[in-house]
Design a protein around this motif. Structure first.
Motif, short mmCIF file in Angstrom:
data_model
loop_
_atom_site.label_atom_id
_atom_site.label_comp_id
_atom_site.label_asym_id
_atom_site.label_seq_id
_atom_site.Cartn_x
_atom_site.Cartn_y
_atom_site.Cartn_z
N TRP A 273 -26.04 23.03 13.98
CA TRP A 273 -27.03 24.05 14.38
C TRP A 273 -26.45 25.43 14.18
CZ3 TRP A 273 -26.57 19.46 17.08
CH2 TRP A 273 -27.75 18.70 17.20
N PRO A 274 -27.21 26.43 13.83
CA PRO A 274 -28.65 26.37 13.51
C PRO A 274 -28.97 25.56 12.23
CG PRO A 274 -27.94 28.62 13.97
CD PRO A 274 -26.71 27.80 13.78
N GLY A 275 -27.98 25.45 11.31
CA GLY A 275 -28.25 24.58 10.15
C GLY A 275 -28.95 25.32 9.02
N ALA A 276 -28.43 26.56 8.76
CA ALA A 276 -28.99 27.32 7.61
C ALA A 276 -27.81 27.79 6.75
CB ALA A 276 -29.78 28.53 8.10
N GLY A 277 -28.08 27.93 5.45
CA GLY A 277 -26.97 28.24 4.53
C GLY A 277 -26.36 29.61 4.76
N ASN A 278 -27.09 30.52 5.39
CA ASN A 278 -26.54 31.87 5.55
C ASN A 278 -26.15 32.16 7.00
OD1 ASN A 278 -29.03 31.91 6.67
ND2 ASN A 278 -29.81 33.67 5.49
N ILE A 279 -25.90 31.05 7.78
CA ILE A 279 -25.45 31.25 9.17
C ILE A 279 -24.17 30.44 9.39
CG2 ILE A 279 -26.04 31.06 11.62
CD1 ILE A 279 -28.97 30.78 10.84
N VAL A 280 -23.13 31.06 9.90
CA VAL A 280 -21.89 30.34 10.26
C VAL A 280 -22.26 29.32 11.34
CG1 VAL A 280 -19.60 30.57 11.29
CG2 VAL A 280 -20.47 32.38 9.77
N PRO A 281 -21.92 28.01 11.13
CA PRO A 281 -22.32 26.98 12.10
C PRO A 281 -21.88 27.31 13.52
CG PRO A 281 -21.48 25.95 10.12
CD PRO A 281 -21.20 27.42 9.99
N GLY A 282 -22.87 27.29 14.43
CA GLY A 282 -22.58 27.60 15.84
C GLY A 282 -22.21 26.36 16.63
N THR A 283 -22.97 25.25 16.37
CA THR A 283 -22.73 24.02 17.16
C THR A 283 -22.74 22.82 16.23
OG1 THR A 283 -23.95 25.01 18.98
CG2 THR A 283 -23.57 22.62 19.10
N VAL A 284 -21.83 21.88 16.48
CA VAL A 284 -21.82 20.61 15.74
C VAL A 284 -21.74 19.48 16.76
CG1 VAL A 284 -20.44 19.13 14.20
CG2 VAL A 284 -20.80 21.55 13.63
N VAL A 285 -22.60 18.47 16.57
CA VAL A 285 -22.55 17.27 17.42
C VAL A 285 -22.37 16.08 16.48
CG1 VAL A 285 -23.79 15.82 19.09
CG2 VAL A 285 -24.12 18.31 19.12
N PHE A 286 -21.35 15.25 16.76
CA PHE A 286 -21.16 14.10 15.87
C PHE A 286 -20.73 12.85 16.62
CE2 PHE A 286 -16.48 14.25 15.41
CZ PHE A 286 -16.18 15.56 15.76
N SER A 287 -20.98 11.70 15.96
CA SER A 287 -20.69 10.38 16.56
C SER A 287 -19.31 9.92 16.12
CB SER A 287 -21.73 9.36 16.06
OG SER A 287 -21.55 9.19 14.64
N VAL A 288 -18.66 9.12 16.96
CA VAL A 288 -17.40 8.45 16.59
C VAL A 288 -17.53 6.98 16.95
CG1 VAL A 288 -14.96 8.19 17.23
CG2 VAL A 288 -15.92 10.49 16.85
N ASP A 289 -17.15 6.10 16.01
CA ASP A 289 -17.26 4.65 16.21
C ASP A 289 -15.93 4.04 15.82
OD1 ASP A 289 -19.73 2.22 15.84
OD2 ASP A 289 -17.69 1.86 15.14
N ILE A 290 -15.23 3.42 16.80
CA ILE A 290 -13.89 2.85 16.57
C ILE A 290 -13.95 1.36 16.88
CG2 ILE A 290 -11.44 2.93 17.28
CD1 ILE A 290 -12.23 5.77 18.52
N ARG A 291 -13.46 0.52 15.94
CA ARG A 291 -13.56 -0.93 16.18
C ARG A 291 -12.27 -1.65 15.76
NH1 ARG A 291 -19.73 -2.50 14.65
NH2 ARG A 291 -20.61 -0.44 15.09
N SER A 292 -11.95 -2.69 16.51
CA SER A 292 -10.80 -3.52 16.16
C SER A 292 -10.84 -4.79 17.00
CB SER A 292 -9.49 -2.78 16.44
OG SER A 292 -8.39 -3.64 16.12
N ALA A 293 -10.22 -5.85 16.46
CA ALA A 293 -10.06 -7.07 17.26
C ALA A 293 -8.91 -6.88 18.24
CB ALA A 293 -9.80 -8.27 16.34
N ALA A 294 -8.12 -5.80 18.05
CA ALA A 294 -6.97 -5.53 18.95
C ALA A 294 -7.33 -4.38 19.89
CB ALA A 294 -5.75 -5.15 18.11
N ALA A 295 -7.48 -4.67 21.16
CA ALA A 295 -7.89 -3.64 22.15
C ALA A 295 -6.92 -2.47 22.15
CB ALA A 295 -7.98 -4.27 23.53
N ALA A 296 -5.62 -2.75 21.98
CA ALA A 296 -4.61 -1.69 22.04
C ALA A 296 -4.82 -0.67 20.92
CB ALA A 296 -3.22 -2.31 21.95
N LYS A 297 -5.29 -1.15 19.76
CA LYS A 297 -5.49 -0.22 18.63
C LYS A 297 -6.68 0.70 18.91
CE LYS A 297 -3.14 -2.76 15.02
NZ LYS A 297 -3.13 -3.17 13.60
#
Ligand code: HGY
Ligand code: MN
Ligand code: MN
Length: 418
Positions: A273-297
């Motif tokens: 956000w705001p998400g326009a080519g002539n504006i320095v990005p003010g806010t970014v929201v993103f997802s993270v998904d981490i998976r493994s069969a090893a809980a410690a990892k």
């Protein structure tokens, strides 16, 4: 095998359900509590009624079809999967397991099979979390892991909360705890699912028997900078949220690679956000998904991620960050008893199987907190899934359904007619 599923009916179910999408021509998009959900659910209920099942919907919106057994008060053998989809997904992820239940219910009804234990065929909602961000919703509701705060706080891209969507769909979110299933009501849970990877196809194995489902940590990260004019703001005066967020994306990628085979880390969704080519990005929201069969990892990557997020303002003055847990499920080992039943039944009917780990999450991993669980895979063409190209041959799906039927008859203590 002295009974067999009907390929035409299986194909028809998959094709009919695939029509209930908000992205026709671009794969299946069927989010929960929408018109597409309503159409699919009505079809599923119609098919359940045709097999003389007793139909009900729980407070979360899961659909159940019950078939009685000789011991009416005995715990149930439950079979099913989810019928929501990701955005622009395929026709088989979820519906393969729901259709397996519908077809098995038809076979039981046509042959008047009577078992000691009753059956419940279930079609679950919001496994993907495609609309609200937190998945495994239908099974978590049964396991008592959906809390009122989640219903109020999680919102879709239009700002509609889970609770508002549920009310708009005719469900009362305050009743969510009535969806909880006490463990003593369940004898076992079975799920058939597409593999969503290349292992079975490459090995030319008909059915995968899942021993372990990977653990999953999911986070939401907010990076707050300052929106500015892209032309007049000097580079050293910026608090560019996207440049800062990009560091975390790269950190996560490196952590996933360093963890070695069997561990993965993904940023799948990122909004600016705001998400326009002539504006320095003010806010970014993103997802993270981490998976493994090893809980410690998983734990190591999550801890390193949190540290990197907390340190970000050091590296990028003027930026502030927030990290919010979305989902955390431990790696889940499934029932050895059920695995052996599948192996014995498969040998008896000449179906090739192999044991494997599931890199995808499934409702089965939540149901394993309540009862014995069996999860089997059928091959995915090219290992593709979560895309319109997702495909499983109907013959392959049919083999999985026939094996599943043999196993649940064993579990429900069916006695072959003389
Ligand atoms: O994300 C998964 O693994 C599943 O498709 N919900
Ligand atoms: Mn999926
Ligand atoms: Mn799925």
């Amino acid at each position: 095998m002295w009974f067999s599923s009907d390929r035409q009916r299986i194909q028809r179910d998959i094709e009919v359900l695939a029509q209930f999408t908000s992205s026709p021509g671009q794969g299946v998009t069927r989010f929960s509590f929408t018109a597409e959900d309503r159409a699919a659910r009505e079809y599923i209920k119609q098919q359940m009624a045709a097999s003389h099942l007793q139909i009900r919907e729980d407070a979360a919106g899961n659909v159940f079809g019950r078939r009685g057994g000789r011991r009416s008060d005995a715990p149930v053998v439950m079979i099913g999967s989810h019928f929501d989809s990701v955005k622009n997904g395929g026709a088989f992820d979820g519906p393969a397991g729901v259709v397996a239940g519908l077809e098995i219910a038809r076979i039981l009804d046509e042959n008047q099979f009577i078992t000691d234990y009753p059956f419940e065929f279930v079609a679950m909602i919001e496994e993907e979390g495609g609309r609200f961000g937190a998945g495994l919703f239908g099974s978590r509701a049964m396991a008592g892991k959906v809390f009122p705060t989640e219903l109020q706080n999680l919102r879709d891209q239009d700002g509609v909360s889970v609770a508002e969507a549920m009310r708009g769909f005719g469900l009362e979110p305050a009743n969510i705890t009535s969806a909880i299933r006490p463990a003593d009501q369940l004898k076992a849970f079975f799920e058939l699912h597409i593999e969503q990877g290349p292992i079975l196809e490459n090995a030319k194995t008909a059915v995968g028997l899942v021993e372990t489902v990977v653990g999953i940590d999911q986070w939401e990260i907010v990076v707050q900078g300052r929106p500015d004019h892209a032309g007049t703001t000097p580079m050293d005066m910026r608090a560019d949220a996207l440049v800062a967020a990009a560091d975390i994306v790269q950190d996560l990628y490196r952590l996933g690679k360093q963890a070695g085979a069997g561990t993965v880390a993904t940023v799948g969704k990122l909004q600016v956000w705001p998400g326009a080519g002539n504006i320095v990005p003010g806010t970014v929201v993103f997802s993270v998904d981490i998976r493994s069969a090893a809980a410690a990892k998983i734990q190591h990557i999550s801890e390193a991620l949190r540290a990197a997020v907390y340190d970000l303002p050091e590296r990028y003055p003027g930026v502030i960050t927030r990290i919010k847990p979305v989902l955390s499920v431990k790696p889940t080992a499934l029932s050895e008893t059920v695995l052996q039943i599948f192996e014995e039944e498969a040998r008896a009917c000449g179906i090739t199987t192999q044991r494997m780990v599931s890199g995808a999450g499934h409702d089965a991993m939540i149901m394993a907190e309540l009862t014995e669980v069996g999860l089997i895979f059928v091959p995915s063409r090219g290992g593709r899934s979560h895309c319109p190209e997702e495909w499983t041959d109907y013959e392959q799906l049919q083999k999985g359904i026939d094996l599943l039927l043999s196993a649940i008859l064993r579990m429900a203590e069916f006695r072959k007619p003389d």
